[in-house]
Motif scaffolding. Structure first.
Motif, short mmCIF file in Angstrom:
data_model
loop_
_atom_site.label_atom_id
_atom_site.label_comp_id
_atom_site.label_asym_id
_atom_site.label_seq_id
_atom_site.Cartn_x
_atom_site.Cartn_y
_atom_site.Cartn_z
N LEU A 59 0.95 10.76 -8.57
CA LEU A 59 -0.37 10.98 -9.16
C LEU A 59 -1.48 10.16 -8.52
N HIS A 60 -1.13 9.36 -7.53
CA HIS A 60 -2.14 8.47 -6.94
C HIS A 60 -1.65 7.98 -5.59
N ARG A 90 -7.18 -1.27 -7.97
CA ARG A 90 -6.77 -1.97 -9.18
C ARG A 90 -5.46 -1.45 -9.75
N LEU A 91 -5.01 -0.30 -9.29
CA LEU A 91 -3.74 0.25 -9.75
C LEU A 91 -2.55 -0.28 -8.95
N PRO A 96 -3.36 -9.26 -2.87
CA PRO A 96 -3.32 -9.83 -1.52
C PRO A 96 -2.01 -10.57 -1.27
N GLY A 97 -1.51 -10.46 -0.03
CA GLY A 97 -0.24 -11.10 0.29
C GLY A 97 -0.12 -11.44 1.76
N THR A 114 12.99 -10.79 6.56
CA THR A 114 11.61 -10.83 6.09
C THR A 114 11.47 -11.83 4.95
N GLY A 115 10.31 -12.45 4.90
CA GLY A 115 9.91 -13.26 3.76
C GLY A 115 8.45 -12.96 3.49
N TYR A 116 8.10 -12.71 2.23
CA TYR A 116 6.69 -12.47 1.93
C TYR A 116 6.39 -12.75 0.47
N ASP A 117 5.12 -12.97 0.22
CA ASP A 117 4.67 -13.26 -1.13
C ASP A 117 3.33 -12.57 -1.35
N TYR A 118 2.96 -12.40 -2.61
CA TYR A 118 1.72 -11.70 -2.92
C TYR A 118 1.22 -12.14 -4.29
N ALA A 119 -0.06 -11.90 -4.52
CA ALA A 119 -0.64 -12.14 -5.84
C ALA A 119 -0.35 -10.92 -6.71
N PRO A 120 0.17 -11.10 -7.92
CA PRO A 120 0.48 -9.96 -8.78
C PRO A 120 -0.77 -9.15 -9.11
#
Length: 210
Positions: A59-60, A90-91, A96-97, A114-120
């Motif tokens: 749907l998006h 916003r969905l 950002p990560g 791989t290693g990664y992180d992000y802001a929820p």
């Protein structure tokens, strides 16, 4: 505090083949279920390039931008790729990560990490309880689909995401084949536990913002 995502797989294929399947922006979305399209936008003055990405959902369509910088020639024979990404959507469950890939040659192939992180994007509680586990699983499943392609030549479209239900097929991609945490390292008891992001290449800090 949430842990960054870590996934490791071993691919019995030449290093150049794994590099091609992961660095080519037309090939990458074919095996990585986190992306539907990756489009290079421009080269960066400090090296690497800026790109747009999409993930088409029923749907998006989630969309964002990122920057990437690869190291193909390193003194120790390994290769790396650094990544930063963001989205105004916003969905999106991922804000950002930043992260990295490591390619470590072995006697019979490549250890791909791989290693990664992000802001929820949907709040820290939902991310910690549900979303981060789903994103980590999807990354691992995609890595195994990449492994199958590199080792056997079976194109990833043969294994859509719905193939997780084909439990009678032992040759299907499986997230459980991947390691989801770094191997234990000896350290003094007084030292803090290492973070997945501690192993990021120096190029990650040099990389331009998306």
């Amino acid at each position: 505090m949430t842990e960054p995502i870590y996934v490791e797989t071993h691919v019995r294929a030449p290093l150049d083949r794994v590099w091609e399947l992961t660095q080519d922006t037309e090939l990458h979305p074919r095996w990585d279920a986190r992306f539907s399209r990756i489009t290079p936008v421009e080269e960066l003055a400090g090296g690497g390039y800026r790109f747009r990405y999409e993930l088409r959902l029923p749907l998006h369509t989630l969309a964002g931008t990122g920057t990437s910088l690869g190291e193909r020639h390193r003194p120790d024979g390994t290769r790396t790729s650094a990544l930063r990404f963001t989205t105004p959507d916003r969905l999106s469950p991922l804000g950002p990560g930043r992260g990295y890939w490591r390619y470590v040659p072995t006697a019979d192939g490549v250890t791909f990490v791989t290693g990664y992180d992000y802001a929820p994007g949907w709040g820290s509680v939902l991310d910690r309880l549900v979303l981060r586990h789903v994103v980590g699983w999807l990354t691992a499943w995609s890595f195994d689909r990449l492994r199958i392609w590199a080792e056997t030549g079976t194109e990833p479209e043969r294994w859509p995401l719905a193939s997780v239900l084909a439990v009678w097929r032992p040759d299907r991609p499986r997230a459980s084949r991947c390691r989801r945490a770094p191997g234990a390292r000896r350290r003094p008891r007084t030292d803090p536990a290492p973070s997945v992001m501690d192993d990021a290449p120096a190029t990650l800090d040099q990389l331009e913002a998306p």
